[in-house]
Write a protein that holds these residues in place. Structure first.
Motif, PDB file in Angstrom:
ATOM      1  N   TYR A  99       0.832  -1.208   0.000  1.00  0.00           N
ATOM      2  CA  TYR A  99       0.000   0.000   0.000  1.00  0.00           C
ATOM      3  C   TYR A  99       0.862   1.251   0.000  1.00  0.00           C
ATOM      4  O   TYR A  99       1.822   1.353   0.773  1.00  0.00           O
ATOM      5  N   VAL A 100       0.489   2.190  -0.872  1.00  0.00           N
ATOM      6  CA  VAL A 100       1.150   3.493  -0.942  1.00  0.00           C
ATOM      7  C   VAL A 100       0.050   4.542  -0.776  1.00  0.00           C
ATOM      8  O   VAL A 100      -0.999   4.449  -1.435  1.00  0.00           O
ATOM      9  N   ARG A 101       0.265   5.511   0.088  1.00  0.00           N
ATOM     10  CA  ARG A 101      -0.743   6.567   0.304  1.00  0.00           C
ATOM     11  C   ARG A 101      -1.104   7.243  -1.015  1.00  0.00           C
ATOM     12  O   ARG A 101      -0.222   7.495  -1.840  1.00  0.00           O
ATOM     13  N   LEU A 107       4.802   7.484  -8.134  1.00  0.00           N
ATOM     14  CA  LEU A 107       6.176   8.028  -8.040  1.00  0.00           C
ATOM     15  C   LEU A 107       7.234   6.931  -8.028  1.00  0.00           C
ATOM     16  O   LEU A 107       8.403   7.186  -7.778  1.00  0.00           O
ATOM     17  N   GLY A 108       6.797   5.702  -8.239  1.00  0.00           N
ATOM     18  CA  GLY A 108       7.750   4.595  -8.250  1.00  0.00           C
ATOM     19  C   GLY A 108       7.924   3.889  -6.914  1.00  0.00           C
ATOM     20  O   GLY A 108       8.750   2.975  -6.791  1.00  0.00           O
ATOM     21  N   ILE A 109       7.158   4.300  -5.914  1.00  0.00           N
ATOM     22  CA  ILE A 109       7.334   3.705  -4.576  1.00  0.00           C
ATOM     23  C   ILE A 109       6.879   2.241  -4.569  1.00  0.00           C
ATOM     24  O   ILE A 109       7.569   1.360  -4.034  1.00  0.00           O
ATOM     25  N   GLY A 110       5.719   1.969  -5.204  1.00  0.00           N
ATOM     26  CA  GLY A 110       5.226   0.590  -5.258  1.00  0.00           C
ATOM     27  C   GLY A 110       6.234  -0.315  -5.952  1.00  0.00           C
ATOM     28  O   GLY A 110       6.527  -1.427  -5.482  1.00  0.00           O
ATOM     29  N   THR A 111       6.776   0.168  -7.068  1.00  0.00           N
ATOM     30  CA  THR A 111       7.777  -0.622  -7.800  1.00  0.00           C
ATOM     31  C   THR A 111       8.993  -0.889  -6.921  1.00  0.00           C
ATOM     32  O   THR A 111       9.498  -2.018  -6.863  1.00  0.00           O
ATOM     33  N   ALA A 112       9.472   0.148  -6.235  1.00  0.00           N
ATOM     34  CA  ALA A 112      10.661  -0.013  -5.387  1.00  0.00           C
ATOM     35  C   ALA A 112      10.393  -1.003  -4.251  1.00  0.00           C
ATOM     36  O   ALA A 112      11.254  -1.828  -3.916  1.00  0.00           O
ATOM     37  N   PRO A 138      -8.674  -1.272  -9.026  1.00  0.00           N
ATOM     38  CA  PRO A 138      -8.351  -0.473 -10.215  1.00  0.00           C
ATOM     39  C   PRO A 138      -6.855  -0.448 -10.529  1.00  0.00           C
ATOM     40  O   PRO A 138      -6.464   0.077 -11.568  1.00  0.00           O
ATOM     41  N   ASN A 139      -6.043  -1.030  -9.650  1.00  0.00           N
ATOM     42  CA  ASN A 139      -4.580  -0.972  -9.841  1.00  0.00           C
ATOM     43  C   ASN A 139      -3.968  -2.284 -10.323  1.00  0.00           C
ATOM     44  O   ASN A 139      -2.748  -2.475 -10.238  1.00  0.00           O
ATOM     45  N   ARG A 140      -4.812  -3.188 -10.863  1.00  0.00           N
ATOM     46  CA  ARG A 140      -4.271  -4.473 -11.339  1.00  0.00           C
ATOM     47  C   ARG A 140      -3.185  -4.280 -12.388  1.00  0.00           C
ATOM     48  O   ARG A 140      -2.254  -5.059 -12.484  1.00  0.00           O
ATOM     49  N   GLU A 144       0.594  -6.078 -13.742  1.00  0.00           N
ATOM     50  CA  GLU A 144       0.809  -6.512 -15.133  1.00  0.00           C
ATOM     51  C   GLU A 144       2.006  -5.783 -15.731  1.00  0.00           C
ATOM     52  O   GLU A 144       2.839  -6.378 -16.409  1.00  0.00           O
ATOM     53  N   GLN A 145       2.115  -4.478 -15.438  1.00  0.00           N
ATOM     54  CA  GLN A 145       3.259  -3.703 -15.970  1.00  0.00           C
ATOM     55  C   GLN A 145       4.591  -4.205 -15.434  1.00  0.00           C
ATOM     56  O   GLN A 145       5.609  -4.092 -16.082  1.00  0.00           O
ATOM     57  N   LEU A 146       4.542  -4.760 -14.222  1.00  0.00           N
ATOM     58  CA  LEU A 146       5.778  -5.284 -13.620  1.00  0.00           C
ATOM     59  C   LEU A 146       6.038  -6.733 -14.036  1.00  0.00           C
ATOM     60  O   LEU A 146       6.951  -7.368 -13.515  1.00  0.00           O
TER      61      LEU A 146
HETATM   62  C1  LIG Z   1      -0.833  -0.239  -6.536  1.00  0.00           C
HETATM   63  C2  LIG Z   1       0.253   0.590  -5.849  1.00  0.00           C
HETATM   64  C3  LIG Z   1       0.936  -0.235  -4.766  1.00  0.00           C
HETATM   65  C4  LIG Z   1       1.281   0.994  -6.912  1.00  0.00           C
HETATM   66  O1  LIG Z   1       2.260   1.785  -6.289  1.00  0.00           O
HETATM   67  P1  LIG Z   1       2.731   3.148  -6.982  1.00  0.00           P
HETATM   68  O2  LIG Z   1       3.854   3.694  -6.202  1.00  0.00           O
HETATM   69  O3  LIG Z   1       1.544   4.017  -7.152  1.00  0.00           O
HETATM   70  O4  LIG Z   1       3.182   2.599  -8.413  1.00  0.00           O
HETATM   71  P2  LIG Z   1       4.467   3.008  -9.292  1.00  0.00           P
HETATM   72  O5  LIG Z   1       4.587   4.504  -9.272  1.00  0.00           O
HETATM   73  O6  LIG Z   1       5.638   2.228  -8.863  1.00  0.00           O
HETATM   74  O7  LIG Z   1       3.934   2.547 -10.731  1.00  0.00           O
HETATM   75  C5  LIG Z   1       4.543   1.531 -11.493  1.00  0.00           C
HETATM   76  C6  LIG Z   1       3.871   1.403 -12.819  1.00  0.00           C
HETATM   77  O8  LIG Z   1       2.535   0.900 -12.663  1.00  0.00           O
HETATM   78  C7  LIG Z   1       1.620   1.768 -13.304  1.00  0.00           C
HETATM   79  N1  LIG Z   1       0.389   1.846 -12.551  1.00  0.00           N
HETATM   80  C8  LIG Z   1       0.244   1.947 -11.216  1.00  0.00           C
HETATM   81  N2  LIG Z   1      -1.068   2.007 -10.900  1.00  0.00           N
HETATM   82  C9  LIG Z   1      -1.728   1.952 -12.083  1.00  0.00           C
HETATM   83  C10 LIG Z   1      -3.104   2.002 -12.450  1.00  0.00           C
HETATM   84  N3  LIG Z   1      -4.071   2.132 -11.540  1.00  0.00           N
HETATM   85  N4  LIG Z   1      -3.424   1.918 -13.756  1.00  0.00           N
HETATM   86  C11 LIG Z   1      -2.469   1.832 -14.715  1.00  0.00           C
HETATM   87  N5  LIG Z   1      -1.145   1.787 -14.421  1.00  0.00           N
HETATM   88  C12 LIG Z   1      -0.797   1.862 -13.145  1.00  0.00           C
HETATM   89  C13 LIG Z   1       2.320   3.119 -13.293  1.00  0.00           C
HETATM   90  O9  LIG Z   1       1.812   3.957 -14.299  1.00  0.00           O
HETATM   91  C14 LIG Z   1       3.757   2.754 -13.510  1.00  0.00           C
HETATM   92  O10 LIG Z   1       4.031   2.559 -14.892  1.00  0.00           O
HETATM   93  P3  LIG Z   1       5.326   3.195 -15.585  1.00  0.00           P
HETATM   94  O11 LIG Z   1       6.500   2.494 -14.914  1.00  0.00           O
HETATM   95  O12 LIG Z   1       5.170   2.858 -17.019  1.00  0.00           O
HETATM   96  O13 LIG Z   1       5.275   4.647 -15.268  1.00  0.00           O
HETATM   97  C15 LIG Z   1      -0.331   1.884  -5.229  1.00  0.00           C
HETATM   98  O14 LIG Z   1      -0.882   2.681  -6.259  1.00  0.00           O
HETATM   99  C16 LIG Z   1      -1.375   1.622  -4.169  1.00  0.00           C
HETATM  100  O15 LIG Z   1      -1.054   1.390  -3.012  1.00  0.00           O
HETATM  101  N6  LIG Z   1      -2.654   1.675  -4.564  1.00  0.00           N
HETATM  102  C17 LIG Z   1      -3.765   1.522  -3.647  1.00  0.00           C
HETATM  103  C18 LIG Z   1      -3.811   0.199  -2.902  1.00  0.00           C
HETATM  104  C19 LIG Z   1      -3.600  -1.011  -3.779  1.00  0.00           C
HETATM  105  O16 LIG Z   1      -4.262  -1.179  -4.814  1.00  0.00           O
HETATM  106  N7  LIG Z   1      -2.667  -1.858  -3.340  1.00  0.00           N
HETATM  107  C20 LIG Z   1      -2.434  -3.136  -3.952  1.00  0.00           C
HETATM  108  C21 LIG Z   1      -3.285  -4.117  -3.202  1.00  0.00           C
HETATM  109  S1  LIG Z   1      -3.090  -5.742  -3.842  1.00  0.00           S
END
Ligand SMILES: CC(C)(COP(=O)(O)OP(=O)(O)OC[C@H]1O[C@@H](n2cnc3c(N)ncnc32)[C@H](O)[C@@H]1OP(=O)(O)O)[C@@H](O)C(=O)NCCC(=O)NCCS
Length: 179
Positions: A99-101, A107-112, A138-140, A144-146
């Motif tokens: 989870y990222v706020r 900003l790349g935090i989830g990826t890191a 909505p963040n599936r 997939e991107q990773l």
């Molecule tokens: C999902 C989550 C962990 C991703 O972390 P993040 O820091 O926002 O993601 P990043 O910035 O590292 O994004 C990585 C890539 O994924 C893509 N991405 C992330 N969320 C996306 C979305 N909703 N739709 C499309 N692409 C998405 C980004 O565009 C990015 O692509 P790029 O490398 O081509 O720019 C974060 O958005 C989050 O906590 N969301 C709410 C809670 C949640 O869904 N957690 C997962 C529970 S299983």
């Protein structure tokens, strides 16, 4: 653990539990409003989540990573992971929570967090990594991107309602380890 631009990542400890629980509750509410029942989301509490995660933090092989905002030192995201739950081989590990706020997403935090978790799991014998994701999340696309592939579907009970969830698997972790 490492400086990565506008955030830092380090291992999470017991002192972080209340902030971790705050990130979790706020992020569930901002992400899943409209998907999960309002009364379930409204009833979620930081105290209850802190207790739940204290128990999880004490379990064998389970690790936490937290992402910090460098100037305030506040926790803005976290991941926790460890041995795969259910009947999975020892070399398949699982991300249990990520989870990222909302104001720090994209900003790349989830990826890191995922890449750091993968490195840790690989160092502890994992060959593959998976995470359960709600089908309506909505963040599936993030998974997939990773490079993770949807491999299995099951259901999960949340607040007396059943929801579909999907297992996303990195059969090979190399793409995560080389990022
Ligand atoms: C999902 C989550 C962990 C991703 O972390 P993040 O820091 O926002 O993601 P990043 O910035 O590292 O994004 C990585 C890539 O994924 C893509 N991405 C992330 N969320 C996306 C979305 N909703 N739709 C499309 N692409 C998405 C980004 O565009 C990015 O692509 P790029 O490398 O081509 O720019 C974060 O958005 C989050 O906590 N969301 C709410 C809670 C949640 O869904 N957690 C997962 C529970 S299983």
């Amino acid at each position: 653990m490492s400086d990565q631009g506008p955030f830092e990542i380090r291992p999470g400890t017991g002192d972080d539990l209340f902030m971790i629980a705050g990130v979790l509750v706020d992020t569930w509410r901002s992400t899943f409003r409209g998907l999960l029942a309002d009364d379930f989301l409204n009833r979620m509490s930081r105290e209850e989540q802190a207790v739940r995660h204290a128990r999880r933090m004490g379990a064998a092989g389970v690790c936490y990573l937290v992402a910090l905002e460098p100037s305030t030192r506040e926790i803005i995201g976290f991941a926790n992971f460890g041995p795969g739950r259910g009947t999975v081989p020892d070399d398949i590990h699982e991300i249990y929570a990520l989870y990222v706020r909302s104001e720090h997403q994209g900003l790349g935090i989830g990826t890191a967090l995922v890449c750091s978790a993968a490195r840790h799991c690989a160092e502890h014998g994992a060959k593959s990594l998976f995470a359960w994701v709600l089908a309506g999340n909505p963040n599936r696309k993030f998974y997939e991107q990773l490079g993770a592939k949807a491999v299995e579907t099951t259901s999960i009970e949340l607040g007396n309602r059943s929801y579909e969830q999907i297992a996303y698997l990195w059969e090979e972790m190399t793409p995560l380890l080389t990022r």
